[in-house]
Scaffold this motif. Structure first.
Motif, PDB file in Angstrom:
ATOM      1  N   ARG A 134       2.552   8.165  -5.793  1.00  0.00           N
ATOM      2  CA  ARG A 134       3.019   8.129  -4.396  1.00  0.00           C
ATOM      3  C   ARG A 134       4.449   8.642  -4.221  1.00  0.00           C
ATOM      4  NH1 ARG A 134      -1.820   7.495  -3.558  1.00  0.00           N
ATOM      5  NH2 ARG A 134      -2.685   5.897  -2.190  1.00  0.00           N
ATOM      6  N   SER A 142       1.464   6.074   3.452  1.00  0.00           N
ATOM      7  CA  SER A 142       1.406   5.212   2.264  1.00  0.00           C
ATOM      8  C   SER A 142       2.536   4.187   2.288  1.00  0.00           C
ATOM      9  CB  SER A 142       1.519   6.095   1.009  1.00  0.00           C
ATOM     10  OG  SER A 142       2.123   5.402  -0.053  1.00  0.00           O
ATOM     11  N   TRP A 143       2.160   2.917   2.080  1.00  0.00           N
ATOM     12  CA  TRP A 143       3.171   1.857   2.042  1.00  0.00           C
ATOM     13  C   TRP A 143       4.107   2.069   0.854  1.00  0.00           C
ATOM     14  CZ3 TRP A 143       5.520  -1.848   4.670  1.00  0.00           C
ATOM     15  CH2 TRP A 143       6.157  -2.878   3.995  1.00  0.00           C
ATOM     16  N   THR A 144       3.531   2.475  -0.270  1.00  0.00           N
ATOM     17  CA  THR A 144       4.348   2.702  -1.470  1.00  0.00           C
ATOM     18  C   THR A 144       5.368   3.813  -1.216  1.00  0.00           C
ATOM     19  OG1 THR A 144       2.287   2.258  -2.677  1.00  0.00           O
ATOM     20  CG2 THR A 144       4.175   2.991  -3.967  1.00  0.00           C
ATOM     21  N   LYS A 158      11.738  -6.847  -0.960  1.00  0.00           N
ATOM     22  CA  LYS A 158      10.309  -7.214  -0.889  1.00  0.00           C
ATOM     23  C   LYS A 158       9.928  -8.081  -2.102  1.00  0.00           C
ATOM     24  CE  LYS A 158       7.827  -6.521   1.819  1.00  0.00           C
ATOM     25  NZ  LYS A 158       7.674  -7.290   3.079  1.00  0.00           N
ATOM     26  N   GLU A 162       8.392 -11.776  -1.636  1.00  0.00           N
ATOM     27  CA  GLU A 162       7.062 -12.148  -2.153  1.00  0.00           C
ATOM     28  C   GLU A 162       7.183 -13.297  -3.155  1.00  0.00           C
ATOM     29  OE1 GLU A 162       4.808 -11.071  -0.448  1.00  0.00           O
ATOM     30  OE2 GLU A 162       5.360  -9.074   0.240  1.00  0.00           O
ATOM     31  N   GLU A 165       7.582 -16.388  -1.235  1.00  0.00           N
ATOM     32  CA  GLU A 165       6.313 -16.806  -0.616  1.00  0.00           C
ATOM     33  C   GLU A 165       5.406 -17.491  -1.637  1.00  0.00           C
ATOM     34  OE1 GLU A 165       4.588 -13.648   1.706  1.00  0.00           O
ATOM     35  OE2 GLU A 165       6.378 -13.470   2.932  1.00  0.00           O
ATOM     36  N   GLU A 181      -0.394 -14.031  -2.616  1.00  0.00           N
ATOM     37  CA  GLU A 181       1.039 -13.683  -2.691  1.00  0.00           C
ATOM     38  C   GLU A 181       1.422 -13.219  -4.094  1.00  0.00           C
ATOM     39  OE1 GLU A 181       2.609 -13.279  -0.125  1.00  0.00           O
ATOM     40  OE2 GLU A 181       1.705 -14.574   1.389  1.00  0.00           O
ATOM     41  N   ASP A 184       0.684  -9.653  -4.134  1.00  0.00           N
ATOM     42  CA  ASP A 184       1.776  -8.946  -3.432  1.00  0.00           C
ATOM     43  C   ASP A 184       2.998  -8.808  -4.343  1.00  0.00           C
ATOM     44  OD1 ASP A 184       0.414  -8.668  -1.093  1.00  0.00           O
ATOM     45  OD2 ASP A 184       1.530 -10.181   0.045  1.00  0.00           O
ATOM     46  N   TYR A 187       2.421  -6.331  -7.256  1.00  0.00           N
ATOM     47  CA  TYR A 187       2.440  -4.953  -6.751  1.00  0.00           C
ATOM     48  C   TYR A 187       3.884  -4.500  -6.489  1.00  0.00           C
ATOM     49  CZ  TYR A 187       2.699  -1.475  -3.069  1.00  0.00           C
ATOM     50  OH  TYR A 187       3.079  -0.407  -2.319  1.00  0.00           O
TER      51      TYR A 187
HETATM   52  N1  PRT Z   1      -1.482  -3.723  -4.060  1.00  0.00           N
HETATM   53  C1  PRT Z   1      -0.987  -3.200  -3.069  1.00  0.00           C
HETATM   54  C2  PRT Z   1      -0.336  -3.982  -2.066  1.00  0.00           C
HETATM   55  N2  PRT Z   1      -0.110  -5.296  -1.965  1.00  0.00           N
HETATM   56  C3  PRT Z   1       0.550  -5.477  -0.809  1.00  0.00           C
HETATM   57  N3  PRT Z   1       0.744  -4.297  -0.185  1.00  0.00           N
HETATM   58  C4  PRT Z   1       1.378  -4.030   1.099  1.00  0.00           C
HETATM   59  O1  PRT Z   1       2.610  -4.663   1.106  1.00  0.00           O
HETATM   60  C5  PRT Z   1       2.944  -4.956   2.412  1.00  0.00           C
HETATM   61  C6  PRT Z   1       3.475  -6.349   2.426  1.00  0.00           C
HETATM   62  O2  PRT Z   1       4.250  -6.419   3.517  1.00  0.00           O
HETATM   63  P1  PRT Z   1       4.588  -7.797   4.143  1.00  0.00           P
HETATM   64  O3  PRT Z   1       5.239  -8.644   3.130  1.00  0.00           O
HETATM   65  O4  PRT Z   1       5.297  -7.497   5.365  1.00  0.00           O
HETATM   66  O5  PRT Z   1       3.135  -8.344   4.350  1.00  0.00           O
HETATM   67  P2  PRT Z   1       2.501  -9.083   5.486  1.00  0.00           P
HETATM   68  O6  PRT Z   1       1.325  -8.292   5.911  1.00  0.00           O
HETATM   69  O7  PRT Z   1       3.529  -9.405   6.492  1.00  0.00           O
HETATM   70  O8  PRT Z   1       1.994 -10.384   4.760  1.00  0.00           O
HETATM   71  P3  PRT Z   1       2.597 -11.827   4.691  1.00  0.00           P
HETATM   72  O9  PRT Z   1       3.942 -11.852   5.311  1.00  0.00           O
HETATM   73  O10 PRT Z   1       1.580 -12.636   5.393  1.00  0.00           O
HETATM   74  O11 PRT Z   1       2.629 -12.094   3.238  1.00  0.00           O
HETATM   75  C7  PRT Z   1       1.699  -4.799   3.271  1.00  0.00           C
HETATM   76  O12 PRT Z   1       1.791  -3.628   4.016  1.00  0.00           O
HETATM   77  C8  PRT Z   1       0.619  -4.672   2.241  1.00  0.00           C
HETATM   78  O13 PRT Z   1      -0.433  -3.834   2.668  1.00  0.00           O
HETATM   79  C9  PRT Z   1       0.217  -3.344  -0.945  1.00  0.00           C
HETATM   80  N4  PRT Z   1       0.168  -2.001  -0.788  1.00  0.00           N
HETATM   81  C10 PRT Z   1      -0.429  -1.263  -1.740  1.00  0.00           C
HETATM   82  N5  PRT Z   1      -1.009  -1.811  -2.874  1.00  0.00           N
HETATM   83  C11 PRT Z   1      -1.627  -0.963  -3.915  1.00  0.00           C
HETATM   84  O14 PRT Z   1      -1.027   0.307  -3.882  1.00  0.00           O
HETATM   85  C12 PRT Z   1      -2.013   1.311  -3.643  1.00  0.00           C
HETATM   86  C13 PRT Z   1      -1.431   2.433  -2.835  1.00  0.00           C
HETATM   87  O15 PRT Z   1      -1.099   1.989  -1.545  1.00  0.00           O
HETATM   88  P4  PRT Z   1      -0.471   3.020  -0.498  1.00  0.00           P
HETATM   89  O16 PRT Z   1       0.787   3.477  -1.096  1.00  0.00           O
HETATM   90  O17 PRT Z   1      -0.252   2.257   0.766  1.00  0.00           O
HETATM   91  O18 PRT Z   1      -1.462   4.105  -0.325  1.00  0.00           O
HETATM   92  C14 PRT Z   1      -3.143   0.590  -2.924  1.00  0.00           C
HETATM   93  O19 PRT Z   1      -4.355   1.251  -3.101  1.00  0.00           O
HETATM   94  C15 PRT Z   1      -3.109  -0.752  -3.635  1.00  0.00           C
HETATM   95  O20 PRT Z   1      -3.780  -0.652  -4.878  1.00  0.00           O
END
Ligand code: PRT
Length: 237
Positions: A134, A142-144, A158, A162, A165, A181, A184, A187
């Protein structure tokens, strides 16, 4: 056989098996047709595959290059791998049982206990690979990528959030939330390592280094080091 052992081990560790093997041997002489079936059977036996998953073709190089001039022989092998399980060498059924077991009685399944870290490390490895891919990607998609673009402070923040939490849910005995959590946290920790160029193996080596050492003795040493630093600070001020 010896050459096959290492790739076979790596493949199984990562949860794959050979689904199909297609071998092409290119040579002028001898003609392989009379031996093809025997070679196919030997390969299938060597790799532990059903015969119908091994294909062998032989062709000539039409007098071109060293192969065509009968000075060398060529061989291509195309291997199709398929995923066996999420947890490497465990069967799909075993794994479904494990997931059900761990959800209903986390302490009950011996198999789960044996395979759980294969499952965790294989999953972390895949996620870490995606995270690395990413870099430079579109932050809108993408979040990443968004975390990378915001930089180290945001990623570290972050990780801190986490972790907090996890701790808050733990003291409230909310185990389902702790599971979520924790995912989270892991990750975001992987994103932090990737951002800092830290290899997971470095962390593993650090943990390994501490194996067998008493955590309490280590704490005393750390406290002594802190006291020394404090004393030095006081003496300097
Ligand atoms: N494992 C994760 C993962 N865990 C958490 N997150 C994101 O981390 C962010 C957490 O933000 P926040 O703490 O604000 O979460 P929240 O929704 O407010 O939740 P809470 O406050 O309730 O805990 C959210 O957007 C989640 O979607 C993740 N985003 C991505 N991945 C992995 O990374 C891969 C690539 O992701 P992208 O880069 O987005 O394509 C995915 O396929 C996953 O395998």
């Amino acid at each position: 056989m010896f050459l096959w052992r290492q790739p076979e081990g790596l493949m199984q560790q990562r949860g794959y098996r050979v689904a199909n093997l297609d071998v092409t041997v290119i040579l002028e002489r001898p003609k392989l047709a009379p031996h093809k079936e025997q070679i196919r059977q030997n390969i299938a036996k060597l790799l532990g595959l059903p015969l119908d998953q091994v294909n062998l073709k032989a062709k000539t190089h039409e007098k071109v290059d060293s192969i065509g001039e009968n000075r060398s022989v060529g061989c291509h092998a195309v291997v199709l791998l398929e995923r066996t399980t999420m947890a490497g060498n465990l069967s799909e059924t075993t794994q479904n049982t494990m997931v059900n077991d761990v959800n209903s009685h986390p302490e009950s399944s011996e198999e789960w206990k044996e395979g759980v870290f294969d499952y965790l490390s294989a999953t972390l490895e895949r996620v870490y690979g995606v995270i690395q891919s990413r870099r430079g990607a579109n932050p809108e998609a993408s979040w990443t990528a968004k975390l990378f673009s915001k930089g180290r402070h945001k990623i570290a923040q972050k990780v801190g959030e986490e972790a907090l939490e996890v701790a808050l849910d733990a003291v409230q005995n909310r185990s389902e939330r702790v599971v979520e959590e924790s995912a989270d946290l892991l990750y975001h920790l992987l994103v932090l390592w990737a951002d800092m160029g830290i290899q997971p193996a470095q962390v593993a080596a650090e943990l390994e280094k501490r194996e067998g050492k008493s955590g309490l003795q280590e704490k005393m040493k750390r406290n002594e080091r802190k006291d020394e630093t404090r004393l030095e600070d006081m003496l300097q001020n």
